[in-house]
Design an enzyme around this catalytic site. Structure first.
Site, PDB file in Angstrom:
ATOM      1  N   ASP A   1       0.831  -1.199   0.000  1.00 38.61           N
ATOM      2  CA  ASP A   1       0.000   0.000   0.000  1.00 38.61           C
ATOM      3  C   ASP A   1       0.876   1.264   0.000  1.00 38.61           C
ATOM      4  O   ASP A   1       1.869   1.329   0.728  1.00 38.61           O
ATOM      5  CB  ASP A   1      -0.883  -0.032   1.261  1.00 38.61           C
ATOM      6  CG  ASP A   1      -1.978   1.005   1.252  1.00 38.61           C
ATOM      7  OD1 ASP A   1      -2.764   1.004   0.292  1.00 38.61           O
ATOM      8  OD2 ASP A   1      -2.060   1.809   2.198  1.00 38.61           O
TER       9      ASP A   1
ATOM     10  N   GLU B   1       1.898  -0.436  -4.915  1.00 41.29           N
ATOM     11  CA  GLU B   1       0.953   0.601  -5.321  1.00 41.29           C
ATOM     12  C   GLU B   1       1.762   1.896  -5.422  1.00 41.29           C
ATOM     13  O   GLU B   1       2.002   2.581  -4.424  1.00 41.29           O
ATOM     14  CB  GLU B   1      -0.175   0.751  -4.291  1.00 41.29           C
ATOM     15  CG  GLU B   1      -1.251   1.699  -4.782  1.00 41.29           C
ATOM     16  CD  GLU B   1      -2.053   2.369  -3.669  1.00 41.29           C
ATOM     17  OE1 GLU B   1      -3.200   2.754  -3.931  1.00 41.29           O
ATOM     18  OE2 GLU B   1      -1.544   2.524  -2.540  1.00 41.29           O
TER      19      GLU B   1
HETATM   20  C1  NOJ Z   1      -4.537   2.903  -0.982  1.00 38.91           C
HETATM   21  C2  NOJ Z   1      -5.628   1.917  -0.750  1.00 38.91           C
HETATM   22  O1  NOJ Z   1      -5.910   1.229  -1.949  1.00 38.91           O
HETATM   23  C3  NOJ Z   1      -6.812   2.712  -0.249  1.00 38.91           C
HETATM   24  O2  NOJ Z   1      -7.985   1.965  -0.221  1.00 38.91           O
HETATM   25  C4  NOJ Z   1      -6.452   3.259   1.105  1.00 38.91           C
HETATM   26  O3  NOJ Z   1      -7.504   4.066   1.569  1.00 38.91           O
HETATM   27  C5  NOJ Z   1      -5.184   4.096   1.041  1.00 38.91           C
HETATM   28  N1  NOJ Z   1      -4.141   3.466   0.277  1.00 38.91           N
HETATM   29  C6  NOJ Z   1      -4.644   4.379   2.410  1.00 38.91           C
HETATM   30  O4  NOJ Z   1      -4.148   3.203   2.975  1.00 38.91           O
END
Ligand code: NOJ
Length: 479
Positions: free
Chosen positions: A190, A249
């Site tokens: 993440d 990500e």
């Molecule tokens: C990206 C995640 O995909 C999302 O759902 C989340 O709210 C944020 N990062 C914060 O962790």
């Protein structure tokens, strides 16, 4: 050496709360996923990615973790996780889990304790800098009692860890080992580009609007030291057999900023969100594909996830079918999001039902992401409880309704995954508004908005076509 399994895999994202509910409490759980593995096997996916199922107060539905090495009772137990992983592996489905290293929950013992692992600044000189939270307002919250500001790129209940701190690094290596030892095939990381902040906490050059996921910040994220973290994680994962994968990500509007994360000793994959931000426009889609292929050593393809609007709504229901054939013909790993294979639309929920902190923090200015998170319809008769309300007519989109219908979106995805082409990729000349490219033995033709055009021997089409392909349709043609 054999090619790593992930180079061409179809990944399927399971938003755990919304996938399958085994105990009727209205919230999906791990046992529910285990029970539906045969469905995923039949769909033909190679791997599942589970969104966070760890103990969490649930402010951001699991992306606020209060214990990284356990299962939230709402979702089950560690034994349930082991049973799920074993059953998936039996079916040849790999399992990757979500790791949330940028921030914890404010209920994590590291935060309720001495906070030495977080970015905090004594409050004497006022707000430390101009960094905005992704979700509106400042990224700093004042804790008067403790006499400091703490940083949160997301909600105030998600304080950011300080990755300049060696304890944070070693703790996360232990966390990775915990799950690798339990047999996970990799991690989705993440906010992978965000971990390390500029140590001087300098202002962003220009005051930035709070932006959704695509971010062009310079100081608060994307600092050179973050690459050391991934070099360490790469080595750690490589010590395990079976090509464990690290998927970041990494969100930038320019794919060239993603490339450094994919150096041979860093992350194996990073989401390429460029298609997520394109309109249904042939030139825009082609440019985005070209820019990604030119910038990145390996390109993943994504149209949907739990943070963005569903394509059946964004592109339209017919176009979403055509987009499925585009997606599954592109070269490299593909990420599907649960319900994409059912053609689920974005749900326009009543304000009172909305739960996303984005909706609440922006006072409704941004509706947030609940609309793509409504629990999956499995049967025509909908369950009585569902943590987000399933709209009328949802049962007609159910797995039960679509399974036996050879023309359904589900059947299209099953066929497309089974027939997915491989081999080299090259564009073909095509009329205006049309995309056409070759993969071994197949040509993928997507008539985005062009004139109706004749096609040859159809292997698979997004809708019933006779001899011509209308705008909004796609087909795989024998080359
Ligand atoms: C990206 C995640 O995909 C999302 O759902 C989340 O709210 C944020 N990062 C914060 O962790």
């Amino acid at each position: 050496m054999a090619r790593e399994w992930w180079r061409d895999a179809v990944f399927y994202e399971i938003y755990v709360r919304s996938f399958a509910d085994s105990d009727g409490d209205g919230v999906g759980d791990l046992a529910g996923i285990t029970g539906r593995l045969p469905y995923l096997h039949e769909l033909g996916v190679d791997a599942i990615w589970l969104t966070p199922f760890y103990p969490s107060p649930g402010v951001d539905h699991g992306y606020d973790v209060s214990d990284y090495v356990d299962v939230d009772p709402m979702f089950g137990t560690l034994d349930d996780f082991d049973a799920l992983a074993a059953a998936a592996h039996q079916l040849g489905i790999r399992v990757i889990v979500d790791i949330v290293p940028n921030h914890t929950s404010d209920r994590h013992p590291w935060f309720t304790g001495d906070r030495s692992r977080y970015v905090t600044v004594p409050s004497a000189n006022g707000v430390p800098n101009n960094w905005p939270s992704n979700w509106g307002g400042s990224a700093w919250t004042l804790d008067e009692e403790r006499g400091h500001y703490y940083l949160h790129l997301f909600a105030p209940q998600q304080p950011d860890l300080d990755w300049h701190c060696s304890a944070v690094r070693s703790d996360f290596e232990d966390i990775l080992r915990f799950w690798l030892d339990r047999g996970v095939d990799g991690f989705r990381i993440d906010v992978a580009h965000g971990l390390v902040k500029d140590a001087t906490l300098a202002d962003e050059p220009e005051p930035l609007p709070a932006v959704r996921l695509s971010s062009d910040w310079r100081r608060a994220i994307d600092q050179p030291e973050v690459h050391d973290v991934y070099r360490d994680w790469h080595r750690l994962a490589a010590a395990y057999p079976g090509d464990r994968v690290l998927v970041g990500e990494v969100v930038f509007s320019d794919p060239r900023r993603v490339a450094p994360y994919l150096r041979p000793d860093e992350l194996h994959l990073a989401f390429n969100f460029s298609l997520v931000f394109q309109p249904w426009d042939a030139d825009a889609i082609r440019d985005s594909i070209d820019a990604s292929l030119a910038a990145l050593p390996i390109v993943t393809w994504v149209l949907e996830n739990h943070d963005v609007e569903r394509i059946a709504t964004r592109f339209g229901p017919r176009e979403a079918r055509a987009a499925a054939l585009l997606l599954l013909a592109l070269p490299g790993p593909v990420f599907l999001y649960e319900g994409q294979e059912l053609g689920l639309p974005e749900v326009d929920l009543p304000d009172a039902a909305r739960q996303d902190p984005i909706f609440h923090r922006t006072h409704g200015e941004r509706v947030g992401r609940d609309g793509c998170r409504v629990p999956l319809p499995w049967t025509r008769d909908l369950p009585t409880r569902s943590w987000l309300p399933q709209p009328p007519g949802w049962g007609e989109l159910s797995v039960e309704a679509q399974s036996s219908d050879g023309t359904s979106m589900l059947s299209l995805y099953r066929h497309a995954i089974a027939l997915r082409p491989h081999g080299s990729f090259s564009w073909r000349d095509a009329p205006r508004g049309v995309l056409a490219f070759d993969r071994d033995g197949l040509t993928c033709v997507v008539n985005v908005s062009g004139d109706e055009l004749p096609v040859g021997e159809v292997v698979l089409a997004s809708e019933e076509i006779r001899t011509t392909l209308p705008a909004g349709a796609a087909a795989w043609i024998r080359a």
